[in-house]
Design an enzyme around this catalytic site. Structure first.
Site, short mmCIF file in Angstrom:
data_model
loop_
_atom_site.label_atom_id
_atom_site.label_comp_id
_atom_site.label_asym_id
_atom_site.label_seq_id
_atom_site.Cartn_x
_atom_site.Cartn_y
_atom_site.Cartn_z
N TYR A 133 -2.21 -8.77 1.51
CA TYR A 133 -2.63 -7.37 1.39
C TYR A 133 -1.46 -6.58 0.82
O TYR A 133 -0.43 -6.43 1.47
CB TYR A 133 -3.07 -6.85 2.75
CG TYR A 133 -3.47 -5.40 2.83
CD1 TYR A 133 -3.76 -4.64 1.70
CD2 TYR A 133 -3.57 -4.77 4.07
CE1 TYR A 133 -4.13 -3.31 1.79
CE2 TYR A 133 -3.95 -3.44 4.18
CZ TYR A 133 -4.22 -2.71 3.04
OH TYR A 133 -4.58 -1.39 3.15
N LYS A 161 -5.95 -8.74 -1.05
CA LYS A 161 -6.50 -7.39 -1.10
C LYS A 161 -5.51 -6.55 -1.88
O LYS A 161 -4.39 -6.31 -1.44
CB LYS A 161 -6.69 -6.83 0.32
CG LYS A 161 -7.17 -5.39 0.36
CD LYS A 161 -7.21 -4.86 1.79
CE LYS A 161 -7.56 -3.37 1.82
NZ LYS A 161 -7.53 -2.82 3.21
#
Length: 292
Positions: A133, A161
């Site tokens: 992420y 992400k």
């Protein structure tokens, strides 16, 4: 490996700040009913920074228990200590989560080599699918495409992400290693554009309040139905904006409280949504056919 609309679910709390168990169950059932493809428990939107380790593990475990195999559950396991990230990821594995979402170590600003060693260590220590992420606006730490490229060779690092704020950055990650890991959009306003470029879905704040629309939009985009995807995304556009008028998850918790799903409580240092934003958020919810 994972596709579609993945909600970065809030953590509901009682007035005294304790976890609201009834509301947690209500939220999980709400997402199952409305087609959300996966739940991320205790991510940034879930106020992970203010939950202690026992609470963090408890929320992941309870979401898995409530879901009972009806929806994919991922645990938010990132930390600025590699040891802590490893322990939280182990908790996610023991809780029954199907993947872990690991944000870059915040505040201490590691080098790219430090980031590689951090993520490769956790992946080697815990045999659970892991999603990187990258959100430098929150962490002060940017995971560069060349480092993602190196990490993509690790078998259980399965996705990223991407929330750097740059569509070009996400496209570079896709070009470099999209055949080895999946890319997910981490910024709701760019969800459709990034899926059109090859992303497999999104980890969404907006999905907290408009799960059906977000699921349908992602499905249309991934199925190549651009007309339907654009129409649905247009209905969500106002929500994408107003849900970030103040720091996430302040607006989304206000919205969910207005919808009757949770109480209004946030843990300090977060404070309730300023009254000046209430009407704009209410109108955006109405535009997205959210029942108030």
């Amino acid at each position: 490996m994972f596709r579609g609309s993945m909600v970065a679910m809030v953590t509901p709390m009682l007035e005294d700040g304790a976890l609201d168990e009834a509301a947690l169950e209500r939220l999980v059932e709400f997402h199952i009913e409305h087609g959300t493809d996966a739940i991320v428990a205790v991510g940034t939107t879930g106020e992970s920074a203010t939950l202690d380790h026992s609470e963090h593990a408890h929320v992941m475990r309870r979401v898995v228990e409530i879901a009972a195999g009806r929806i994919v559950v991922m645990g938010g396991c990132g930390a600025n200590s590699t040891w802590e990230a490893e322990q939280l990821t182990r908790c996610a594995l023991e809780a029954g989560c199907e993947a872990a979402l690991l944000v870059t170590p915040y505040y201490n600003k590691p080098t790219q080599e430090g980031l590689y060693q951090h993520f490769s260590h956790v992946a080697g220590a815990v045999p659970l699918p892991q999603i990187l992420y990258n959100v430098p606006g929150r962490t002060g730490c940017d995971l560069l495409p060349e480092t993602v490229d190196r990490l993509a060779d690790i078998a259980n690092i399965v996705g990223i992400k991407e929330a750097s704020g740059s569509l070009e950055r996400a496209e570079e990650v896709l070009e470099r290693c999209g055949d080895r890991l999946d890319v997910y959009c981490g910024e709701d306003a760019r969800n459709l554009a990034l899926m059109n470029a090859g992303a497999k879905g999104c980890v969404s704040v907006t999905a907290n309040v408009a799960p059906s629309f977000m699921h349908r939009m992602c499905k249309a985009a991934l199925d190549g139905d651009q007309t339907e995807a654009e129409a649905l995304d247009a209905r969500l556009a106002a929500l994408h904006n107003v849900l970030f008028l103040e720091t996430n998850p302040i607006p989304v918790k206000w919205a969910l409280h207005t919808m009757g799903l949770i109480g209004p409580t946030l843990r300090l240092p977060l404070t309730p949504l300023s009254e000046q934003h209430h009407e704009a958020l209410r109108q955006a919810l109405i535009l997205a056919d959210v029942e108030l």
